[in-house]
Scaffold this active site. Structure first.
Site, mmCIF file in Angstrom:
data_model
loop_
_atom_site.group_PDB
_atom_site.id
_atom_site.type_symbol
_atom_site.label_atom_id
_atom_site.label_comp_id
_atom_site.label_asym_id
_atom_site.label_seq_id
_atom_site.Cartn_x
_atom_site.Cartn_y
_atom_site.Cartn_z
ATOM 1 N N HIS A 1 54.644 36.107 -17.986
ATOM 2 C CA HIS A 1 56.087 35.887 -17.803
ATOM 3 C C HIS A 1 56.251 34.965 -16.600
ATOM 4 C CE1 HIS A 1 57.257 39.761 -20.128
ATOM 5 N NE2 HIS A 1 57.272 38.702 -20.910
ATOM 6 N N GLU B 1 57.667 35.554 -12.902
ATOM 7 C CA GLU B 1 57.084 36.610 -12.072
ATOM 8 C C GLU B 1 56.055 35.974 -11.129
ATOM 9 O OE1 GLU B 1 55.935 39.514 -15.067
ATOM 10 O OE2 GLU B 1 57.995 39.677 -15.761
ATOM 11 N N ARG C 1 61.545 33.078 -18.267
ATOM 12 C CA ARG C 1 60.542 34.103 -18.523
ATOM 13 C C ARG C 1 59.621 33.756 -19.704
ATOM 14 N NH1 ARG C 1 60.784 40.232 -19.530
ATOM 15 N NH2 ARG C 1 60.310 40.531 -21.712
ATOM 16 N N HIS D 1 52.086 41.893 -14.607
ATOM 17 C CA HIS D 1 53.507 41.534 -14.554
ATOM 18 C C HIS D 1 54.076 41.966 -13.198
ATOM 19 C CE1 HIS D 1 54.172 40.952 -19.043
ATOM 20 N NE2 HIS D 1 52.944 41.432 -18.999
ATOM 21 N N GLU E 1 52.770 46.359 -13.269
ATOM 22 C CA GLU E 1 54.048 45.827 -12.798
ATOM 23 C C GLU E 1 53.964 45.866 -11.274
ATOM 24 O OE1 GLU E 1 56.908 44.818 -14.226
ATOM 25 O OE2 GLU E 1 56.509 45.218 -16.325
#
Lengths: 96, 308
Positions: free
Chosen positions: B68, B71, B126, B195, B269
């Protein structure tokens, strides 16, 4: 570069499943042009939404009228991105 | 930067700067690091993968960052990981043992078109940059494009949404390149896709509520990895399966890799919860990478020590 001036990121903390569903409904309102940074999960789990300036009032009214707690996570996204750009430029200048 | 020692790891870099870093790292460490181009993006950019290897025909551990594009802390962390690996090889006993047994593959900019677009046109981009016939909206969510429950709940059929799954599984060249590479390699034993920013370590499944046969083991290992991460700066992480910890998401990367037989499939994440989102200040790149590396190390070591 696209300008994000006036855009805010709201952090919503739904207190129950009903409020989660109400926030989830916002995802279907395409005209608001919302960008879900963190999608609805469950009660008391944060939801973050980037809200374009023209939709800010509508979204806040929606949340307040349904008693859904929220706070402003990023007050003006463009300010933050401007800081990011300047820090990149400054670091490059120092490197050079 | 003329060398990877003078490279500034504490700022965000453009795609060209990262590629230049990759080439320099390879040139500095020819016996340890090589660059593999596994394909090209929609707009023709190279899909560069770093290979860290000290032998031949080894099992492997895969890490990717930046699928993405917005990020940014993930690509920046990927750069830091690459340097950390070459620094620690030969000095850190655990990483040295790892590289004497396993290869490590690292794809730092998994979605190059999106990354360039996020630097030049839209910082919040994204998706990929593929055209969608019949729609003016561009791009596919590459983390909904995998052949794992493709088209199911938790992905969108609307090209104008951020979770648009694409016209077919593996329709995105950025995804297909990894699919072909993983299948062609045939001996990847651990796979981590990174991510940001909600501070979680997740494992399959995302497209179904069914537990994987390895659920308990994956959960136990996630706990160990998260504890290691938290030990550095106290960053609080959640862990668990994707569907129970966040929400149902179909067509995700690590669901596909798990179904390909890569047992140790995880997705991170990274930080930061509740303050900056995708606009994490550059001052936090190194702390983020440092703490993540501790968790990654646990996942890599476990993969090394538990062959299957």
């Amino acid at each position: 570069m696209e300008n994000f001036g006036g855009q805010q990121v709201l952090r919503i903390l739904p207190e129950n499943e009903e409020q989660v569903t109400l926030v989830r409904d916002l995802e279907n309102l395409e005209h608001l042009q919302l960008d879900f940074w963190q999608s609805p999960r469950a009660a008391e789990k944060p939801i973050d939404i980037r809200v374009p300036f023209p939709s800010l009032q509508a979204v806040k009214v929606y949340l307040e009228s349904n008693n859904i707690p929220y706070s402003i996570m990023i007050k003006d996204l463009q300010n933050l991105l401007d800081e990011e750009q300047s820090s990149m430029k400054a670091a490059r200048a120092m490197d050079n | 930067a003329r060398s990877t020692n003078s490279f500034n790891y504490a700022i965000y870099h453009t795609f060209d700067e990262i590629n230049s870093f990759i080439d320099t790292l390879v040139a500095e460490n020819p016996n340890l690091v090589s660059k593999i181009v596994i394909g090209k993006s929609t707009e023709g950019r190279p899909l560069n993968v770093l290979k860290f290897s000290t032998g031949s025909n080894r099992p492997a551990f895969w890490i990717d960052t930046g699928i993405h594009s917005r990020e940014w802390v993930t690509q920046a962390s990927g750069v830091w990981f690459a340097k950390k690996i070459v620094q620690d090889y030969g000095t850190d006993p655990s990483l040295t043992a790892t590289l004497n047994k396993l290869d490590i593959y690292l794809e730092i900019v998994t979605n190059p078109d999106g990354y360039v677009f996020s630097h030049t046109s839209n910082r919040m981009w994204r998706k990929t940059r593929s055209a969608n016939p019949g729609s003016t909206c561009v791009g596919t969510d590459p983390n909904r494009n995998w052949d794992a429950g493709f088209g199911g709940p938790g992905s969108s059929s609307n090209p104008c949404t951020e979770t648009y799954r694409g016209r077919a599984a593996h329709s995105e060249p950025e995804v297909k390149a990894i699919v072909d590479f993983v299948k062609g390699h045939g001996n990847i034993k651990g796979f981590v896709s990174i991510h940001s920013y909600s501070q979680m370590l997740l494992f399959p499944y995302g497209y179904t509520s069914a537990l994987t046969p390895d659920h308990q083991e994956l959960n136990n290992l996630a706990r160990v990895a998260v504890n290691a991460l938290t030990s550095l700066y106290g960053t609080v992480y959640e862990y668990g399966s994707i569907i129970t910890t966040i929400y149902q998401a179909s067509g995700g990367t690590v669901d596909w890799t798990y179904n390909q037989g890569i047992k140790y499939s995880y997705t991170f994440e990274l930080r930061d919860t509740g303050r900056y989102g995708f606009a994490l200040p550059a001052s936090q790149i190194i702390p983020t990478a440092q703490e993540t590396w501790l968790a990654l190390t646990k996942l890599i070591e476990y993969t090394r020590d538990n062959p299957y």
